[in-house]
Design a protein around this motif. Structure first.
Motif, PDB file in Angstrom:
ATOM      1  N   LEU A 267       0.816  -1.209   0.000  1.00 57.28           N
ATOM      2  CA  LEU A 267       0.000   0.000   0.000  1.00 57.28           C
ATOM      3  C   LEU A 267       0.852   1.263   0.000  1.00 57.28           C
ATOM      4  CD1 LEU A 267      -2.841  -1.011   2.501  1.00 57.28           C
ATOM      5  CD2 LEU A 267      -3.075  -0.591   0.052  1.00 57.28           C
ATOM      6  N   GLU A 268       2.101   1.148   0.449  1.00 56.13           N
ATOM      7  CA  GLU A 268       2.985   2.317   0.417  1.00 56.13           C
ATOM      8  C   GLU A 268       3.260   2.786  -1.007  1.00 56.13           C
ATOM      9  OE1 GLU A 268       5.731   1.653   4.436  1.00 56.13           O
ATOM     10  OE2 GLU A 268       6.487   1.128   2.456  1.00 56.13           O
ATOM     11  N   VAL A 269       3.277   1.850  -1.955  1.00 52.79           N
ATOM     12  CA  VAL A 269       3.693   2.179  -3.324  1.00 52.79           C
ATOM     13  C   VAL A 269       2.812   3.267  -3.954  1.00 52.79           C
ATOM     14  CG1 VAL A 269       3.982   1.280  -5.657  1.00 52.79           C
ATOM     15  CG2 VAL A 269       4.810  -0.036  -3.695  1.00 52.79           C
ATOM     16  N   PRO A 270       1.478   3.115  -3.997  1.00 48.78           N
ATOM     17  CA  PRO A 270       0.688   4.190  -4.622  1.00 48.78           C
ATOM     18  C   PRO A 270       0.793   5.513  -3.878  1.00 48.78           C
ATOM     19  CG  PRO A 270      -0.744   2.563  -3.574  1.00 48.78           C
ATOM     20  CD  PRO A 270       0.626   1.989  -3.584  1.00 48.78           C
ATOM     21  N   PHE A 271       0.913   5.465  -2.542  1.00 47.00           N
ATOM     22  CA  PHE A 271       1.057   6.710  -1.798  1.00 47.00           C
ATOM     23  C   PHE A 271       2.399   7.382  -2.080  1.00 47.00           C
ATOM     24  CE2 PHE A 271      -2.146   4.552   0.944  1.00 47.00           C
ATOM     25  CZ  PHE A 271      -3.161   5.489   0.793  1.00 47.00           C
ATOM     26  N   MET A 272       3.452   6.580  -2.282  1.00 49.23           N
ATOM     27  CA  MET A 272       4.749   7.161  -2.638  1.00 49.23           C
ATOM     28  C   MET A 272       4.676   7.925  -3.953  1.00 49.23           C
ATOM     29  SD  MET A 272       7.500   4.200  -1.613  1.00 49.23           S
ATOM     30  CE  MET A 272       7.921   3.857   0.102  1.00 49.23           C
ATOM     31  N   LEU A 273       3.904   7.419  -4.892  1.00 49.10           N
ATOM     32  CA  LEU A 273       3.799   8.069  -6.195  1.00 49.10           C
ATOM     33  C   LEU A 273       3.005   9.371  -6.122  1.00 49.10           C
ATOM     34  CD1 LEU A 273       3.206   4.938  -8.446  1.00 49.10           C
ATOM     35  CD2 LEU A 273       5.342   6.154  -8.014  1.00 49.10           C
ATOM     36  N   LEU A 274       2.285   9.605  -5.025  1.00 54.45           N
ATOM     37  CA  LEU A 274       1.571  10.862  -4.827  1.00 54.45           C
ATOM     38  C   LEU A 274       2.437  11.928  -4.175  1.00 54.45           C
ATOM     39  CD1 LEU A 274      -1.868   9.525  -3.497  1.00 54.45           C
ATOM     40  CD2 LEU A 274      -1.365  10.349  -5.799  1.00 54.45           C
ATOM     41  N   GLY A 321       1.801   6.790   6.411  1.00 47.03           N
ATOM     42  CA  GLY A 321       2.917   7.360   7.163  1.00 47.03           C
ATOM     43  C   GLY A 321       4.258   6.879   6.659  1.00 47.03           C
ATOM     44  N   GLY A 322       4.347   5.594   6.315  1.00 45.69           N
ATOM     45  CA  GLY A 322       5.597   5.053   5.810  1.00 45.69           C
ATOM     46  C   GLY A 322       5.975   5.638   4.464  1.00 45.69           C
ATOM     47  N   ALA A 323       4.985   5.842   3.579  1.00 47.37           N
ATOM     48  CA  ALA A 323       5.269   6.424   2.268  1.00 47.37           C
ATOM     49  C   ALA A 323       5.913   7.794   2.420  1.00 47.37           C
ATOM     50  CB  ALA A 323       3.976   6.537   1.458  1.00 47.37           C
ATOM     51  N   VAL A 324       5.434   8.582   3.370  1.00 50.87           N
ATOM     52  CA  VAL A 324       5.976   9.929   3.579  1.00 50.87           C
ATOM     53  C   VAL A 324       7.353   9.878   4.223  1.00 50.87           C
ATOM     54  CG1 VAL A 324       5.660  12.099   4.808  1.00 50.87           C
ATOM     55  CG2 VAL A 324       3.697  10.999   3.707  1.00 50.87           C
ATOM     56  N   THR A 325       7.485   9.142   5.328  1.00 46.65           N
ATOM     57  CA  THR A 325       8.739   9.171   6.088  1.00 46.65           C
ATOM     58  C   THR A 325       9.865   8.417   5.401  1.00 46.65           C
ATOM     59  OG1 THR A 325       7.998   7.252   7.401  1.00 46.65           O
ATOM     60  CG2 THR A 325       7.553   9.448   8.296  1.00 46.65           C
ATOM     61  N   LEU A 326       9.541   7.545   4.449  1.00 45.31           N
ATOM     62  CA  LEU A 326      10.580   6.825   3.726  1.00 45.31           C
ATOM     63  C   LEU A 326      10.983   7.514   2.429  1.00 45.31           C
ATOM     64  CD1 LEU A 326       9.338   3.141   4.161  1.00 45.31           C
ATOM     65  CD2 LEU A 326      11.221   4.248   5.358  1.00 45.31           C
ATOM     66  N   THR A 327      10.120   8.389   1.886  1.00 42.25           N
ATOM     67  CA  THR A 327      10.364   8.995   0.589  1.00 42.25           C
ATOM     68  C   THR A 327      10.815  10.450   0.679  1.00 42.25           C
ATOM     69  OG1 THR A 327       8.711   7.537  -0.414  1.00 42.25           O
ATOM     70  CG2 THR A 327       9.348   9.487  -1.666  1.00 42.25           C
ATOM     71  N   VAL A 328      10.100  11.262   1.438  1.00 41.46           N
ATOM     72  CA  VAL A 328      10.390  12.699   1.492  1.00 41.46           C
ATOM     73  C   VAL A 328      11.813  12.991   1.983  1.00 41.46           C
ATOM     74  CG1 VAL A 328       9.675  14.909   2.479  1.00 41.46           C
ATOM     75  CG2 VAL A 328       7.944  13.253   1.757  1.00 41.46           C
TER      76      VAL A 328
END
Length: 405
Positions: A267-274, A321-328
């Motif tokens: 589920l992190e994958v689509p949020f990372m792309l946003l 939360g993981g998508a943000v803290t792992l990507t940004v």
């Protein structure tokens, strides 16, 4: 979508994406199970695992920093990446051929950490390749590459769930890791741009090792790395306790661990792309604070809900939360040393070291005081403190002025 198209059509970005995908497959095969392998399979116990985790972190960051600085000094990024992948192949080969406590300790505390150089060098390659495109594409490219690291969790972890449900031992992850390491070697040898190829400007930095370290240790850089490490510690705590919390005592097992971690990462994958769209209108540190808050909610409630059906609801705040803290933080850290992609990528390893040491301290203190629930709460407290400190550094007038000075 433009970033996705670039990563599919540009040969250098395509190579970076392939290697990152394979590295993600390795990570999702090992990370959820290292704690149960150390504690239950090889008899190191809780405190022994905390020591292994600390050694893993120290060796990993040392290798990444040395590799990153050396890559900037020589501009021989392909050769350095090959050394890193060979270390992974050796570690998984040893554990496949002669598994045992001391071989496990050598692999976890030295060989796998050396292979972590690959992670930073992939982002260094992606940053160099991105210089040929408009600046507004850079965050999108980095987000796509990071999402490719998480993508294997969607496929690989459910497969592990089926394998373990069929009765396979947890040590099966090592022969699988060996196959993945050979695939990475093939990818780097065949697809990675050769050192010195005139695709972009990548000159040796000319800086001594001491000068490069001194620059990375400047207070305005070190403070941010530590703060982001504290944010990251919640993720390390989660990976350390998820397989220890989901036990037969609460009607869970290794198959549930694989499914849960796979759902979160998938589920992190689509949020990372946003993320690139959000960073255009929201300050990065504000996004990190919100992401840390959501991720902390997941970590804090995991020990409470592990034995209930409600635990599956936690995958949503964990993924967002993981998508943000792992990507940004990737682009944020790279911008601190914008003209040195290798050293800039090494800051991610320093962030990971800070996070892992904090997480190891939380694990040791939490298990000594109470149990895995206390470990989770300590990790949450550290993560939110780091997010608040980072936000203050960029937004409080007095702190921001001192940082610019």
């Amino acid at each position: 979508m433009s970033a996705i198209r670039l990563c599919l059509t540009d040969p250098a970005l395509r190579a970076a994406g392939l290697v990152m995908t394979l590295q993600g497959a390795v990570a999702c095969s090992f990370a959820p199970y290292l704690s149960t392998l150390a504690v239950n399979s090889f008899g190191f116990g809780d405190h022994g695992y905390a020591v292994l985790l600390a050694l893993f972190s120290i060796a990993s960051v040392s290798a990444a920093v040395i590799g990153g600085i050396r890559a900037d000094q020589t501009a021989k990024r392909r050769r350095i990446t090959l050394v890193a992948v060979l270390a992974l192949a050796l570690g998984t080969l040893l554990m496949t051929a002669a598994p045992g406590p001391w071989i496990f300790a050598l692999t976890v505390a030295l060989l796998i950490p050396i292979s972590s150089i690959t992670f930073g060098q992939v982002f260094a390659l992606a940053r160099l390749a991105a210089t040929r495109y408009p600046p507004e594409n850079r965050d999108g490219i980095m987000a796509v590459i990071r999402a490719l690291f998480a993508f294997p969790f969607i496929v690989v972890l459910p497969l592990w769930s089926l394998v373990f449900a069929a009765g396979a031992p947890v040590t099966t992850v090592f022969p699988a890791g060996l196959l993945l390491a050979f695939a990475m070697l093939l990818g780097v040898c065949r697809l990675w741009p050769r050192d010195g190829a005139p695709l972009w400007e990548d000159r040796p930095s000319g800086r001594t090792f001491h000068a490069a370290l001194a620059e990375m240790a400047r207070p305005r850089i070190a403070a941010r790395v530590i703060a982001l490490g504290a944010v990251f510690s919640a993720s390390t705590v989660y990976m350390a306790i998820v397989s220890l919390i989901m036990t037969p005592a609460v009607a869970r097992g290794t198959a549930d661990v694989a499914l849960y971690v796979g759902l979160v990462a998938g589920l992190e994958v689509p949020f990372m792309l946003l993320i690139p769209g959000l960073t255009r209108s929201i300050p990065r540190t504000r996004l990190i604070f919100v992401g840390a808050l959501l991720y902390s909610l997941h970590v804090a409630l995991l020990p409470v809900l592990a034995g209930t059906a409600f635990v599956w609801l936690l995958v949503l705040p964990a993924a967002v939360g993981g998508a943000v803290t792992l990507t940004v933080p990737i682009a944020y850290l790279q911008d601190l040393l914008a003209d040195r992609p290798g050293a800039g990528a090494s800051l991610m390893a320093l962030q990971r070291l800070a996070g892992d040491v904090i997480a190891a301290s939380c694990f040791a203190l939490g298990t000594a005081l109470s149990g895995y629930g206390m470990v989770a709460l300590l990790g949450v407290a550290a993560s939110m403190a780091g997010a608040a400190a980072l936000w203050a550094a960029d937004h409080l007038p007095g702190v921001a002025a001192r940082r610019r000075a």
